[in-house]
Scaffold this active site. Structure first.
Site, mmCIF file in Angstrom:
data_model
loop_
_atom_site.group_PDB
_atom_site.id
_atom_site.type_symbol
_atom_site.label_atom_id
_atom_site.label_comp_id
_atom_site.label_asym_id
_atom_site.label_seq_id
_atom_site.Cartn_x
_atom_site.Cartn_y
_atom_site.Cartn_z
ATOM 1 N N LYS A 120 118.327 -11.328 -7.185
ATOM 2 C CA LYS A 120 119.704 -11.463 -7.707
ATOM 3 C C LYS A 120 120.662 -11.171 -6.562
ATOM 4 C CE LYS A 120 121.421 -8.705 -11.157
ATOM 5 N NZ LYS A 120 121.494 -8.321 -12.587
ATOM 6 N N ARG A 156 111.143 -5.249 -22.742
ATOM 7 C CA ARG A 156 110.204 -5.336 -21.618
ATOM 8 C C ARG A 156 108.987 -6.201 -21.903
ATOM 9 N NH1 ARG A 156 111.331 -1.701 -17.545
ATOM 10 N NH2 ARG A 156 112.081 0.341 -18.175
ATOM 11 N N ASP A 163 118.415 -6.263 -6.794
ATOM 12 C CA ASP A 163 119.815 -6.421 -7.193
ATOM 13 C C ASP A 163 120.703 -5.948 -6.032
ATOM 14 O OD1 ASP A 163 122.141 -6.718 -8.660
ATOM 15 O OD2 ASP A 163 121.800 -4.987 -9.936
ATOM 16 N N ASP A 195 114.043 -4.610 -18.603
ATOM 17 C CA ASP A 195 114.563 -4.018 -19.830
ATOM 18 C C ASP A 195 116.084 -3.927 -19.841
ATOM 19 O OD1 ASP A 195 114.728 -1.865 -17.853
ATOM 20 O OD2 ASP A 195 115.246 -0.609 -19.559
ATOM 21 N N GLY A 253 109.424 -1.589 -14.358
ATOM 22 C CA GLY A 253 109.818 -2.999 -14.438
ATOM 23 C C GLY A 253 108.820 -4.010 -13.910
ATOM 24 N N PHE A 281 122.704 -10.446 -16.487
ATOM 25 C CA PHE A 281 121.707 -9.413 -16.757
ATOM 26 C C PHE A 281 120.526 -10.032 -17.484
ATOM 27 C CE2 PHE A 281 119.737 -5.609 -18.294
ATOM 28 C CZ PHE A 281 119.954 -4.738 -17.243
HETATM 29 P P1 IMP Z 1 119.024 -2.093 -7.146
HETATM 30 O O1 IMP Z 1 118.807 -0.794 -6.411
HETATM 31 O O2 IMP Z 1 120.456 -2.280 -7.569
HETATM 32 O O3 IMP Z 1 118.508 -3.297 -6.412
HETATM 33 O O4 IMP Z 1 118.260 -1.883 -8.495
HETATM 34 C C1 IMP Z 1 117.220 -2.679 -8.879
HETATM 35 C C2 IMP Z 1 116.735 -2.200 -10.214
HETATM 36 O O5 IMP Z 1 117.786 -2.283 -11.195
HETATM 37 C C3 IMP Z 1 115.634 -3.081 -10.701
HETATM 38 O O6 IMP Z 1 114.365 -2.594 -10.311
HETATM 39 C C4 IMP Z 1 115.833 -3.036 -12.190
HETATM 40 O O7 IMP Z 1 115.162 -1.925 -12.723
HETATM 41 C C5 IMP Z 1 117.318 -2.840 -12.385
HETATM 42 N N1 IMP Z 1 118.013 -4.119 -12.649
HETATM 43 C C6 IMP Z 1 118.876 -4.761 -11.848
HETATM 44 N N2 IMP Z 1 119.315 -5.904 -12.397
HETATM 45 C C7 IMP Z 1 118.682 -6.000 -13.590
HETATM 46 C C8 IMP Z 1 118.693 -6.989 -14.644
HETATM 47 O O8 IMP Z 1 119.375 -8.027 -14.602
HETATM 48 N N3 IMP Z 1 117.889 -6.728 -15.711
HETATM 49 C C9 IMP Z 1 117.124 -5.612 -15.814
HETATM 50 N N4 IMP Z 1 117.077 -4.667 -14.847
HETATM 51 C C10 IMP Z 1 117.853 -4.862 -13.746
HETATM 52 MG MG MG Z 2 113.133 -1.318 -11.702
#
Ligand code: IMP
Ligand code: MG
Length: 169
Positions: A125, A159, A97, A153, A38, A146
């Site tokens: 986020k 992407r 996230d 992606d 990403g 999202f």
């Molecule tokens: P976390 O462990 O929940 O913070 O996961 C983060 C990962 O989830 C990021 O590196 C992204 O790969 C994916 N992700 C979270 N939200 C989004 C989004 O809105 N669009 C795309 N990928 C996301």
């Molecule tokens: Mg990621």
């Protein structure tokens, strides 16, 4: 799909972030660790806006999404190759996230004996944050939704788009 951040707005913000990061690390060593896939586009733009010497490493993480796995763990499917002991590390990712994988990865780096670890994500986020972690540097804050494009992606699609869009999933 609706445009959320246009390529030119992103470029402007990344330029500012690059100067902030440069000031922060001026006179110190810096290893940028990009989280694949990403971060690839953000990272390549960001490092060109950092005017202190940078070493680059990449990792690939897969988070455990099923409830049977322990929380706070992260699977590293491609790890750092260089020696980062004693170095100042800046983790770069596309979006923070829930923060669960980032927190686990940050702890993993700390256990490797780095001097410092900071986190930079293009997007912060905040709505679903579950782990006690915040980006030290971020591009834009979004509440929910999202997003895709500029490295992000949805099922490996979108992407390579230059702008960031919010989609209905
Ligand atoms: P976390 O462990 O929940 O913070 O996961 C983060 C990962 O989830 C990021 O590196 C992204 O790969 C994916 N992700 C979270 N939200 C989004 C989004 O809105 N669009 C795309 N990928 C996301
Ligand atoms: Mg990621």
């Amino acid at each position: 799909m609706k445009v959320l951040f246009r390529a030119d707005e992103i470029a402007e913000r990344v330029k500012t972030l690059g100067s902030e990061i440069s000031s922060y690390y001026r006179g110190r060593d810096l290893t940028v660790v990009g989280i694949l896939k990403g971060s690839f586009m953000f990272l390549s733009d960001l490092v060109r806006r950092i005017d202190v010497p940078v070493q680059l490493e990449f990792v690939r993480l897969s988070s455990y999404r099923n409830a049977s796995e322990p929380q706070g763990t992260v699977k590293i499917s491609m790890d750092i190759e260089g020696d980062i002991r004693g170095r100042n590390v800046l983790i770069v990712d596309d979006i923070l996230d829930t923060g669960q994988s980032m927190l686990a990865f940050k702890r993993h780096l700390e256990e490797m004996g780095v001097h410092s670890v900071r986190v930079c994500t293009l997007l912060d986020k905040t709505y679903r944050r579950a782990a006690p972690i915040q980006p030290d540097f971020y591009g834009f804050r979004i509440e929910d939704g999202f997003v895709v494009g500029y490295g992000l992606d949805y099922a490996e699609q979108y992407r390579t788009l230059p702008d960031i869009y919010v989609i209905d999933t």
